[in-house]
Design an enzyme around this catalytic site. Structure first.
Site, short mmCIF file in Angstrom:
data_model
loop_
_atom_site.label_atom_id
_atom_site.label_comp_id
_atom_site.label_asym_id
_atom_site.label_seq_id
_atom_site.Cartn_x
_atom_site.Cartn_y
_atom_site.Cartn_z
N ARG A 219 0.85 -1.21 0.00
CA ARG A 219 0.00 0.00 0.00
C ARG A 219 0.88 1.25 0.00
O ARG A 219 0.58 2.24 -0.68
CB ARG A 219 -0.93 0.01 1.22
CG ARG A 219 -2.03 -1.01 1.17
CD ARG A 219 -2.84 -1.02 2.45
NE ARG A 219 -3.70 0.16 2.58
CZ ARG A 219 -4.41 0.43 3.67
NH1 ARG A 219 -4.35 -0.38 4.73
NH2 ARG A 219 -5.18 1.50 3.71
N CYS B 220 -1.47 6.07 9.33
CA CYS B 220 -1.83 4.79 8.70
C CYS B 220 -2.93 5.08 7.69
O CYS B 220 -2.89 6.11 7.02
CB CYS B 220 -2.28 3.78 9.77
SG CYS B 220 -3.71 4.33 10.74
#
Length: 285
Positions: A183, A242
């Protein structure tokens, strides 16, 4: 002595058997099925635990621009903790069945309220059961309201998207992204509307903080890993990030275990950052 980072299953069991004045909170959650955590809790939870829901209890209202799990109003969250029975100075134990990541969000938020006596069950439900301890079904009766009063935050800076944007040029702090390396590099992911990372951010995948049993690595190993990511910057210049400000708290907890204190948090994280297409995005390792 209060537990302020993590607690072992054996130590928690001893406290429960001794009828210590604990507040045990189950934070189990599934991002793809928000009702599942409460159902899992009803099937079986640590004796005496109450349930807290990530989206109902540990998050504010998303508005499309503030990320998937914005922080709730601080006073409203303190009031909710009183309704759960929290008293000032009371030992809180947070756990989940998800590797401790949602429990770490509660750990961070209570420290945000100035409550120091909060710890995450190391290894969560799986380690509790592996130790031979039982779960109980149903729900725990609502306790009497507590007397908790919030105090000065015990966490580092809580930074905004504008501060993160300005930091790209200034380099005042180090953004540490807890998402997995794929990611971070920019490979598509169902939770991300835009792929990549904040320019200049560094990657410390939260799962690298744990051993094969799902317990945190030793303080020395965690300290070495985070010092490598910080590359000379002091821990108070770290800002955790995050996807939506939840699992970043697991990295914050790992740093605290390592004795690297004072890290900040960008609560909006990637989901807030990418809500504005004018904010820059970087790809690559």
């Amino acid at each position: 002595m209060a537990f302020t980072t993590i607690i072992s299953a054996d130590a928690l069991h001893d406290l429960i058997v001794a009828h210590a004045p604990l507040l045990v909170l189950d934070c189990t959650f599934d991002l793809t099925d928000p009702a599942k955590g409460r159902a899992v809790y009803a099937q079986g939870h640590i004796p005496g635990a109450s349930y807290v829901d990530l989206e109902e209890d540990l998050s504010g209202q998303p508005d499309g621009a503030n990320g998937r799990h914005p922080l709730p109003d601080r006073a409203a969250f303190a009031q909710h903790m009183r309704r759960l029975g929290l008293n000032s100075g009371q030992q809180v134990i947070a756990y989940d069945g998800n590797g401790g990541h949602f429990a770490a969000r509660l750990w961070w938020m209570l420290r945000w309220l100035g409550h120091d006596a909060v710890a995450v069950l190391d290894g969560g439900t799986a380690v509790w059961q592996a130790a031979g301890f039982t779960l109980e079904p149903g729900s725990t009766p609502a306790p009497d309201a507590g007397d908790f009063t919030p105090g000065a935050p015990l966490v580092g800076a809580v930074v905004s998207a504008d501060q993160v944007l300005a930091n790209i040029a200034s380099g005042e702090f180090v953004v540490i992204d807890a998402r997995d390396p794929a990611r971070f590099r920019g490979e598509p992911h169902p939770l991300d509307t835009v792929s990549g990372h904040i320019p200049g951010a560094r990657n410390r995948f939260l799962r690298d903080n744990f051993d094969a049993d799902g317990k945190f690595l030793s303080p020395d190993r965690l300290a070495a890993a985070f010092r490598a990511v910080l590359d000379g910057a002091p821990p108070e210049k770290a800002v955790m990030q995050c996807g939506s400000g939840v699992t970043a708290c697991s990295n914050a907890l790992a740093m605290e275990i390592a004795g690297l204190r004072g890290a900040g948090l960008y609560p909006g994280s990637w989901s807030e950052w990418t809500a504005d297409p004018a904010r820059p995005v970087q790809t690559g390792a």
